[in-house]
Enzyme design. Structure first.
Site, short mmCIF file in Angstrom:
data_model
loop_
_atom_site.label_atom_id
_atom_site.label_comp_id
_atom_site.label_asym_id
_atom_site.label_seq_id
_atom_site.Cartn_x
_atom_site.Cartn_y
_atom_site.Cartn_z
N PHE A 1 -16.90 22.35 13.59
CA PHE A 1 -16.26 23.58 13.14
C PHE A 1 -16.76 24.69 13.25
O PHE A 1 -17.71 25.07 12.55
CB PHE A 1 -15.90 22.96 11.49
CG PHE A 1 -14.97 23.99 10.85
CD1 PHE A 1 -13.65 23.47 10.94
CD2 PHE A 1 -15.50 24.89 10.02
CE1 PHE A 1 -12.87 24.17 10.19
CE2 PHE A 1 -14.36 25.50 9.11
CZ PHE A 1 -12.84 25.18 9.08
N GLU B 1 -20.40 32.68 12.19
CA GLU B 1 -20.95 33.29 13.01
C GLU B 1 -22.26 34.28 12.75
O GLU B 1 -22.52 34.25 11.39
CB GLU B 1 -19.97 34.71 13.70
CG GLU B 1 -18.93 34.06 14.33
CD GLU B 1 -17.89 34.97 14.82
OE1 GLU B 1 -18.07 36.13 14.66
OE2 GLU B 1 -16.93 34.58 15.34
N GLY C 1 -20.51 35.16 7.61
CA GLY C 1 -20.44 33.99 6.66
C GLY C 1 -19.27 33.96 5.57
O GLY C 1 -18.23 33.40 6.18
N ILE D 1 -23.69 25.38 13.04
CA ILE D 1 -22.65 24.65 13.11
C ILE D 1 -23.07 23.20 13.08
O ILE D 1 -23.90 22.65 13.80
CB ILE D 1 -22.17 24.73 14.58
CG1 ILE D 1 -21.58 26.36 14.76
CG2 ILE D 1 -20.92 23.97 14.88
CD1 ILE D 1 -20.75 26.78 13.69
N GLY E 1 -43.30 13.32 -11.32
CA GLY E 1 -44.42 14.11 -11.13
C GLY E 1 -44.88 14.47 -9.71
O GLY E 1 -44.17 14.73 -8.74
N GLU F 1 -19.76 25.69 3.30
CA GLU F 1 -18.46 25.42 3.30
C GLU F 1 -18.13 26.38 1.86
O GLU F 1 -17.23 26.12 0.89
CB GLU F 1 -17.95 23.95 2.83
CG GLU F 1 -18.22 23.13 3.96
CD GLU F 1 -17.25 21.92 4.12
OE1 GLU F 1 -16.19 21.78 3.72
OE2 GLU F 1 -17.84 21.00 4.95
N1 CAA Z 1 -3.92 26.48 3.13
C1 CAA Z 1 -3.22 27.08 4.03
N2 CAA Z 1 -3.30 28.40 4.39
C2 CAA Z 1 -4.04 28.91 3.37
C3 CAA Z 1 -5.18 28.16 2.35
C4 CAA Z 1 -4.83 26.89 2.29
N3 CAA Z 1 -5.52 26.05 1.53
N4 CAA Z 1 -5.68 29.15 1.73
C5 CAA Z 1 -5.43 30.51 2.15
N5 CAA Z 1 -4.68 30.35 3.07
C6 CAA Z 1 -3.97 31.16 4.04
C7 CAA Z 1 -3.21 32.54 2.94
O1 CAA Z 1 -2.00 31.97 2.94
C8 CAA Z 1 -3.25 33.76 3.78
O2 CAA Z 1 -2.36 33.55 4.82
P1 CAA Z 1 -1.24 34.63 5.16
O3 CAA Z 1 -2.47 36.01 5.63
O4 CAA Z 1 -0.44 34.09 6.43
O5 CAA Z 1 -0.46 34.89 3.97
C9 CAA Z 1 -4.69 33.60 4.39
O6 CAA Z 1 -4.92 32.09 4.64
C10 CAA Z 1 -5.53 34.28 3.80
O7 CAA Z 1 -5.96 33.71 2.50
P2 CAA Z 1 -6.69 34.44 1.55
O8 CAA Z 1 -6.01 35.75 0.90
O9 CAA Z 1 -6.96 33.56 0.28
O10 CAA Z 1 -7.90 34.72 2.24
P3 CAA Z 1 -8.97 35.68 1.74
O11 CAA Z 1 -9.32 36.70 2.90
O12 CAA Z 1 -8.90 36.40 0.31
O13 CAA Z 1 -10.37 34.59 1.72
C11 CAA Z 1 -12.51 33.91 1.28
C12 CAA Z 1 -11.56 34.92 1.35
C13 CAA Z 1 -11.91 32.89 0.02
C14 CAA Z 1 -13.74 34.47 0.72
C15 CAA Z 1 -12.53 33.19 2.47
O14 CAA Z 1 -13.02 33.98 3.31
C16 CAA Z 1 -13.51 32.25 2.27
O15 CAA Z 1 -13.44 30.91 1.97
N6 CAA Z 1 -14.98 32.30 2.67
C17 CAA Z 1 -16.07 31.31 2.52
C18 CAA Z 1 -15.95 30.93 4.15
C19 CAA Z 1 -16.67 29.72 4.22
O16 CAA Z 1 -16.20 28.43 3.40
N7 CAA Z 1 -17.34 29.29 5.11
C20 CAA Z 1 -17.69 27.81 5.38
C21 CAA Z 1 -18.22 27.84 6.94
S1 CAA Z 1 -17.74 26.18 7.46
C22 CAA Z 1 -19.01 25.07 6.99
O17 CAA Z 1 -19.71 25.52 6.37
C23 CAA Z 1 -18.84 23.93 7.68
C24 CAA Z 1 -20.36 23.28 8.02
O18 CAA Z 1 -20.77 23.10 9.04
C25 CAA Z 1 -20.73 22.14 6.93
#
Ligand code: CAA
Length: 383
Positions: A123, A127, A131, A157, A339, A363
């Site tokens: 996934f 970058e 994050g 990743i 311990g 995540e």
């Molecule tokens: N399903 C579908 N669409 C969704 C959704 C969902 N569950 N949640 C949000 N969206 C859509 C919204 O509808 C919106 O779409 P539109 O602009 O078209 O209306 C868009 O996504 C943006 O939604 P938000 O306004 O909620 O987004 P945001 O910019 O406010 O989000 C945030 C901010 C929650 C901080 C988000 O950036 C976030 O979750 N950040 C954390 C990133 C993260 O978890 N990274 C993990 C990396 S992957 C990883 O770790 C994998 C690994 O290797 C283990």
């Protein structure tokens, strides 16, 4: 919500327990020391159907509901979080997302391989400079005829070095913030894509975590998953379910910490009796047990909501937040019971603690989960 497992769920949990005892437990310390899980485990996970859970059988999946998926993820997390991560990412973040958003051709191209373990998926969201603020990513995909040319770097990743396909998020239009992001399915053998294993991790040492560098990587326009500009929705929807899977893995870590602490407390003697007799040791064990139960119940609630077609995003953040912090507490408490022996890797507590620690980071950090929950409660966004 019915907390009694069905016959099918009980059977799949037993299958996972047997798998862990047979294929994982004997190798955990060696894989951790070698910084590499034996790759043959992927095929074995595919053969028992764990890489196809919740996916339709017509695409090679093994069906089952999200509670069954949680039960398997928990057991794998109890065995080795590095192995659990293979399933959470290859199935949880990649195959399930292709099943949800892909067109017929994309599903037929990728799902049978991912569910059988012939392919591994990763996934590509994070970058080096992006994050938590994932919508601000800078990898670019520029249209060139009926292709896109992609340039950028992805960091931390999971499965990155092993993966056959990356679900990659890149900016493909000039629309601001997350609205310019699109998702692509990029075969990792595509010229211009190179990867480097990230070494020196505190935990998850057996996992093939990588940096991916994309230099003029050309993919056909048909590699785009979901409509242009919908990439961030794809990522967020994947993570909403992914966080449940991480939570289930954390329940497994906490359960392993409990099992190990109880066993050791019944064997180790100090002050003329086993340490299980000492009240402060019982307190440590009781605290772990409470964390296990609470984390499991929050996690099962998410699975139940998904299976009933109800909204679950905020509940998934709650489960991930609580379970990841609980796993760290539980492993730390178990280490205290052990311990000095807890501090060496012949005993399980130290590895559980090292593996648990990243769960509060990836995540979505604990702080991001709190902001997601806070936004839902107040109606005000901190982002
Ligand atoms: N399903 C579908 N669409 C969704 C959704 C969902 N569950 N949640 C949000 N969206 C859509 C919204 O509808 C919106 O779409 P539109 O602009 O078209 O209306 C868009 O996504 C943006 O939604 P938000 O306004 O909620 O987004 P945001 O910019 O406010 O989000 C945030 C901010 C929650 C901080 C988000 O950036 C976030 O979750 N950040 C954390 C990133 C993260 O978890 N990274 C993990 C990396 S992957 C990883 O770790 C994998 C690994 O290797 C283990």
């Amino acid at each position: 919500m019915n907390l009694e497992l069905s016959e099918e769920q009980t059977a799949v949990r037993q299958l996972a327990r047997d798998f862990v005892e047979r294929e994982i437990a004997p190798n955990v310390v060696a894989w951790d020391r070698a910084e590499e899980v034996d790759r043959a485990i992927v095929k074995k996970l595919g053969e028992v159907g764990f890489l196809g859970l919740t996916i339709d059988e017509e695409y090679g999946g093994s069906g089952g509901d999200h509670l069954a998926y949680c039960l398997v993820t928990e057991e794998l997390g109890r065995g080795d979080s590095s192995v659990r991560g293979i399933v959470s990412v290859s199935l949880g973040l990649v195959a399930k997302t292709i099943a949800a958003w892909g067109d017929e051709e994309q599903k037929r191209r990728w799902l049978p391989g991912l569910t059988s373990g012939e392919y591994v998926g990763c996934f590509g969201l994070t970058e080096p400079g992006t994050g938590s603020d994932a919508g601000n990513l800078s990898t670019r995909a520029v249209r060139d005829g009926d292709h896109y040319v992609i340039n950028g770097t992805k960091m931390f990743i999971t499965n990155g070095t092993w993966a056959d396909v990356v679900l990659l998020f890149a900016r493909s239009t000039d629309a601001p913030g997350h609205k310019g992001v699109s998702a692509f399915l990029v075969p990792t053998g595509t010229p211009g894509l190179t990867r480097r294993t990230v070494h020196g991790k505190l935990g998850l040492r057996g996992q093939a975590t990588a940096e991916l560098v994309l230099e003029d990587v050309r993919v056909p326009a048909s590699a785009m998953l979901a409509p242009e500009g919908k990439g961030f929705s794809v990522a967020m929807s994947a993570l909403a379910k992914g966080r449940m899977s991480v939570a289930a893995g954390c329940v497994g870590i906490a359960q392993a910490a409990l099992d190990a602490a109880v066993r050791y407390a019944g064997e180790r003697e100090q002050f003329g009796k086993t340490i299980a007799h000492h009240q402060l040791v019982q307190e440590l064990i009781s605290d772990i047990a409470l964390d296990v139960d609470a984390a499991r119940l929050l996690t099962w609630r998410v699975a139940d909501l998904i299976d009933r077609g109800q909204p679950f995003t905020v509940e998934s953040s709650k489960a991930k937040l609580f379970a990841s912090e609980a796993a760290v507490r539980a492993a730390n408490n178990a280490l205290q019971v052990f311990g000095g022996y807890g501090y060496i890797d012949e005993y399980p507590a130290g590895k559980l603690l090292r593996d648990a620690r990243v769960m509060t980071l990836y995540e979505g950090t604990s702080q991001i989960q709190k902001l997601v929950i806070g936004r839902a409660l107040t109606g005000v966004s901190a982002f």
